[in-house]
Design a protein around this motif. Sequence first.
Motif, PDB file in Angstrom:
ATOM      1  N   ALA A   1      18.017  40.470  40.007  1.00 53.35           N
ATOM      2  CA  ALA A   1      19.332  40.456  40.021  1.00 53.35           C
ATOM      3  C   ALA A   1      19.977  40.261  41.481  1.00 53.35           C
ATOM      4  O   ALA A   1      19.351  40.542  42.403  1.00 53.35           O
ATOM      5  CB  ALA A   1      19.921  41.801  39.607  1.00 53.35           C
ATOM      6  N   VAL A   2      21.250  39.824  41.531  1.00 49.28           N
ATOM      7  CA  VAL A   2      21.963  39.925  42.776  1.00 49.28           C
ATOM      8  C   VAL A   2      23.135  40.741  42.731  1.00 49.28           C
ATOM      9  O   VAL A   2      24.004  40.665  41.558  1.00 49.28           O
ATOM     10  CB  VAL A   2      22.596  38.387  42.972  1.00 49.28           C
ATOM     11  N   VAL A   3      23.189  41.874  43.472  1.00 58.42           N
ATOM     12  CA  VAL A   3      24.322  42.675  43.507  1.00 58.42           C
ATOM     13  C   VAL A   3      25.173  42.052  44.313  1.00 58.42           C
ATOM     14  O   VAL A   3      25.238  41.706  45.450  1.00 58.42           O
ATOM     15  CB  VAL A   3      23.884  44.203  43.828  1.00 58.42           C
ATOM     16  N   THR A   4      26.665  42.043  43.876  1.00 54.01           N
ATOM     17  CA  THR A   4      27.729  41.551  44.715  1.00 54.01           C
ATOM     18  C   THR A   4      28.780  42.638  44.832  1.00 54.01           C
ATOM     19  O   THR A   4      29.160  43.588  43.954  1.00 54.01           O
ATOM     20  CB  THR A   4      28.438  40.360  43.956  1.00 54.01           C
TER      21      THR A   4
ATOM     22  N   LEU B   1      15.002  35.534  35.183  1.00 54.65           N
ATOM     23  CA  LEU B   1      13.683  35.312  36.303  1.00 54.65           C
ATOM     24  C   LEU B   1      13.374  36.749  36.409  1.00 54.65           C
ATOM     25  O   LEU B   1      13.701  37.825  36.478  1.00 54.65           O
ATOM     26  CB  LEU B   1      14.712  34.928  37.569  1.00 54.65           C
ATOM     27  N   VAL B   2      11.631  36.535  36.585  1.00 54.13           N
ATOM     28  CA  VAL B   2      10.818  37.673  36.675  1.00 54.13           C
ATOM     29  C   VAL B   2      10.216  37.805  38.084  1.00 54.13           C
ATOM     30  O   VAL B   2       9.791  36.249  38.443  1.00 54.13           O
ATOM     31  CB  VAL B   2       9.928  37.947  35.608  1.00 54.13           C
TER      32      VAL B   2
ATOM     33  N   VAL C   1      22.327  39.300  36.583  1.00 53.21           N
ATOM     34  CA  VAL C   1      20.837  39.133  36.367  1.00 53.21           C
ATOM     35  C   VAL C   1      20.611  37.856  36.106  1.00 53.21           C
ATOM     36  O   VAL C   1      21.171  36.875  35.577  1.00 53.21           O
ATOM     37  CB  VAL C   1      20.254  39.897  34.890  1.00 53.21           C
ATOM     38  N   LEU C   2      19.677  37.280  37.014  1.00 55.39           N
ATOM     39  CA  LEU C   2      19.547  35.840  37.111  1.00 55.39           C
ATOM     40  C   LEU C   2      18.699  35.126  35.895  1.00 55.39           C
ATOM     41  O   LEU C   2      17.726  36.096  35.413  1.00 55.39           O
ATOM     42  CB  LEU C   2      18.816  35.394  38.837  1.00 55.39           C
TER      43      LEU C   2
ATOM     44  N   ALA D   1      24.655  33.729  34.754  1.00 50.24           N
ATOM     45  CA  ALA D   1      23.782  34.752  34.698  1.00 50.24           C
ATOM     46  C   ALA D   1      23.442  35.241  33.421  1.00 50.24           C
ATOM     47  O   ALA D   1      24.214  34.935  32.493  1.00 50.24           O
ATOM     48  CB  ALA D   1      24.386  35.910  35.344  1.00 50.24           C
ATOM     49  N   VAL D   2      22.345  35.773  33.021  1.00 47.05           N
ATOM     50  CA  VAL D   2      21.934  36.326  31.962  1.00 47.05           C
ATOM     51  C   VAL D   2      22.742  37.247  31.516  1.00 47.05           C
ATOM     52  O   VAL D   2      23.245  37.509  30.292  1.00 47.05           O
ATOM     53  CB  VAL D   2      20.356  36.913  31.874  1.00 47.05           C
ATOM     54  N   LEU D   3      23.120  37.987  32.549  1.00 50.75           N
ATOM     55  CA  LEU D   3      24.027  39.487  32.191  1.00 50.75           C
ATOM     56  C   LEU D   3      24.631  39.805  33.469  1.00 50.75           C
ATOM     57  O   LEU D   3      24.001  39.558  34.574  1.00 50.75           O
ATOM     58  CB  LEU D   3      23.114  40.438  31.656  1.00 50.75           C
TER      59      LEU D   3
END
Length: 185
Positions: free
Chosen positions: A40-43, A171-172, A92-93, A134-136
């Motif tokens: 994930a990318v936290v923004t 992405l995992v 979540v990417l 993003a997925v989520l």
Amino acid sequence: MSTHTARRAGATAGHDRDRGTEPGRTEFRRAMGLLPTGVAVVTVGSGEQTEAVTVGSVVSVSLDPALVLVSLGSTGRLVEAIDRAGGFAVNVLTTEQSDLSACFASHDRPHGRGAEERLGGVAGASGHVLLRDAVLSMECRTEHRYPGGDHVLFLGRVDELHTAEAAGSPLVHHRGAYTTLKDPC
């Protein structure tokens, strides 16, 4: 049937460490790489105030209220930004976004408008950048902040939840590389 040899943390083939000896940083990182994690990318913020970082440590903590936990390096720009903003977003990417993961995992990752443009997102109701594909995405308000060794743990209350209608596969990260989930059917 496979068998496993149980060893204490830090034990090497033929040599057991003394009881109570903790694993070294490199050894622990390698061991934790065996655990597959979502990416994930936290923004935090938007426009000139945008900060973002890639994480592999997002945990669902509670359903009622909806709470998530993220772990961030204690010396990073995001910790101060979250403290100032009082919240953050978790994106979540998908497998198609591995380039974003790599970009925002680097020490010289963009920030400000450069980060916002690279992310290609829009500001959500909370004012934090949300990735379009993003997925989520979860917009979170900080509930608590805890010290965690060389990291800071943020417990966030999920105020807004966004799921992609035609989301790709998540992405995992596993064993130091990106991978995908296998379709069980």
